[in-house]
Scaffold this motif. Sequence first.
Motif, PDB file in Angstrom:
ATOM      1  N   PRO A   1      -2.187  14.674   7.885  1.00  0.00           N
ATOM      2  CA  PRO A   1      -1.881  13.307   7.343  1.00  0.00           C
ATOM      3  C   PRO A   1      -1.191  13.295   6.047  1.00  0.00           C
ATOM      4  CG  PRO A   1      -3.929  13.335   8.551  1.00  0.00           C
ATOM      5  CD  PRO A   1      -3.611  14.853   8.207  1.00  0.00           C
ATOM      6  N   ALA A   2      -1.387  14.408   5.115  1.00  0.00           N
ATOM      7  CA  ALA A   2      -1.049  14.125   3.696  1.00  0.00           C
ATOM      8  C   ALA A   2       0.371  14.556   3.710  1.00  0.00           C
ATOM      9  CB  ALA A   2      -1.673  15.091   2.663  1.00  0.00           C
TER      10      ALA A   2
ATOM     11  N   PRO B   1      -5.241  14.023  -1.007  1.00  0.00           N
ATOM     12  CA  PRO B   1      -4.170  12.895  -1.449  1.00  0.00           C
ATOM     13  C   PRO B   1      -4.711  11.612  -0.523  1.00  0.00           C
ATOM     14  CG  PRO B   1      -3.236  14.837  -0.887  1.00  0.00           C
ATOM     15  CD  PRO B   1      -4.387  15.183  -0.355  1.00  0.00           C
ATOM     16  N   LEU B   2      -4.111  10.443  -1.184  1.00  0.00           N
ATOM     17  CA  LEU B   2      -4.182   9.055  -0.851  1.00  0.00           C
ATOM     18  C   LEU B   2      -3.538   8.916   0.635  1.00  0.00           C
ATOM     19  CD1 LEU B   2      -5.340   6.558  -2.450  1.00  0.00           C
ATOM     20  CD2 LEU B   2      -3.183   5.946  -2.617  1.00  0.00           C
ATOM     21  N   PRO B   3      -4.349   8.395   1.519  1.00  0.00           N
ATOM     22  CA  PRO B   3      -3.801   8.019   2.889  1.00  0.00           C
ATOM     23  C   PRO B   3      -2.530   7.254   2.778  1.00  0.00           C
ATOM     24  CG  PRO B   3      -6.245   7.967   2.958  1.00  0.00           C
ATOM     25  CD  PRO B   3      -5.769   8.142   1.509  1.00  0.00           C
TER      26      PRO B   3
ATOM     27  N   ARG C   1       6.569  10.674  -2.523  1.00  0.00           N
ATOM     28  CA  ARG C   1       5.918  11.683  -3.025  1.00  0.00           C
ATOM     29  C   ARG C   1       4.484  11.311  -2.608  1.00  0.00           C
ATOM     30  NH1 ARG C   1       5.027  11.151  -9.305  1.00  0.00           N
ATOM     31  NH2 ARG C   1       3.146  12.256  -8.770  1.00  0.00           N
ATOM     32  N   THR C   2       3.823  12.924  -2.542  1.00  0.00           N
ATOM     33  CA  THR C   2       2.329  12.317  -2.205  1.00  0.00           C
ATOM     34  C   THR C   2       1.554  11.909  -3.394  1.00  0.00           C
ATOM     35  OG1 THR C   2       2.623  14.540  -1.104  1.00  0.00           O
ATOM     36  CG2 THR C   2       0.091  13.840  -1.767  1.00  0.00           C
ATOM     37  N   LEU C   3       0.650  11.019  -2.884  1.00  0.00           N
ATOM     38  CA  LEU C   3       0.096  10.134  -3.974  1.00  0.00           C
ATOM     39  C   LEU C   3      -1.377  10.517  -4.142  1.00  0.00           C
ATOM     40  CD1 LEU C   3       1.263   6.584  -3.533  1.00  0.00           C
ATOM     41  CD2 LEU C   3       1.976   8.057  -5.191  1.00  0.00           C
TER      42      LEU C   3
ATOM     43  N   TRP D   1       6.441   4.794  -3.168  1.00  0.00           N
ATOM     44  CA  TRP D   1       5.969   4.375  -2.055  1.00  0.00           C
ATOM     45  C   TRP D   1       6.642   3.136  -1.723  1.00  0.00           C
ATOM     46  CZ3 TRP D   1       3.242   0.469   0.297  1.00  0.00           C
ATOM     47  CH2 TRP D   1       2.892   0.737   1.750  1.00  0.00           C
ATOM     48  N   GLU D   2       7.125   2.592  -0.730  1.00  0.00           N
ATOM     49  CA  GLU D   2       7.446   1.372   0.033  1.00  0.00           C
ATOM     50  C   GLU D   2       7.150   1.188   1.332  1.00  0.00           C
ATOM     51  OE1 GLU D   2      11.600   1.074  -0.304  1.00  0.00           O
ATOM     52  OE2 GLU D   2      12.089   3.083  -0.873  1.00  0.00           O
TER      53      GLU D   2
END
Length: 271
Positions: free
Chosen positions: A224-225, A56-58, A97-99, A137-138
């Motif tokens: 980290p995910a 996933p994206l960090p 959410r996970t990106l 995400w924000e």
Amino acid sequence: MSLTLSLARGAVTSPFKRAGRPGATLPADRLRLPTAIAPGPLAAYRTICGFPATGPLPVTHPHVLAFPLAMRLMTRPGFPLPVTGLVHTWIEITAHRTLQPQDVLELTVYAHELNPHRRGTEVTVVTEARLAGELVWESRSGYLSRHATHTEAPAPAPGAPSAPLPAVAEWRLPANLGRRYGAASGDRNPIHLHPLTARLFGFPRAIAHGMWTVARCLAETPDPATLRTVRADFRAPVLLPGTVAYASDGHAFQLRGGPDGERLHLTGTTG
């Protein structure tokens, strides 16, 4: 507009802006940009920050993607603070959410609040990422413009305890870390690149990017995910080259330096 051009515009316009001007207001602009994630820069970002090479994206990466938008906003004529000398003081991240690397995100950046600070004036900049219209995400970031003030504004609430946490690892940071992270992230602020350019802004040597210090700490977490919330407060710059200690008790983390490890560079919490 590219990040390099925004930095150049900021250098030109900053002398004409006065921080702490009575009655200053923030622009209502909301800058938006659909963004596909380029594999090369993402791979370089994972490597320099210590994140896994795949997956996933960090959780910090959308901030990097949106930073050119934030710079474009803060260098516009209607933005009340000079961007030259702005100090990133804190960041809060919420991942709903996970990106994934293949996600095409719509990024939005806007200035939310302008508040007195005991050392000047602080602006809060909000970044949002949407996927097919859904907020996924924000983040909220504080940027301080330092100037003389007679206002006894309260200090921001700390995001993590400042008592020493157990040291987990020691990192030796090379002199070229700022240039390497700048190449991966696009943030080529001169205070991070070379001792000569850093001295122009009052630093004896180049300093590490604050967002690198956060990302490097988060990369050390067990998974980290799975991170959903992050709060980090930047306490003191990390001079390059240098040696720092990463400390953590599971949900809180610190980055410390100095001969006895007593200089606190960064505190944070995760959830």
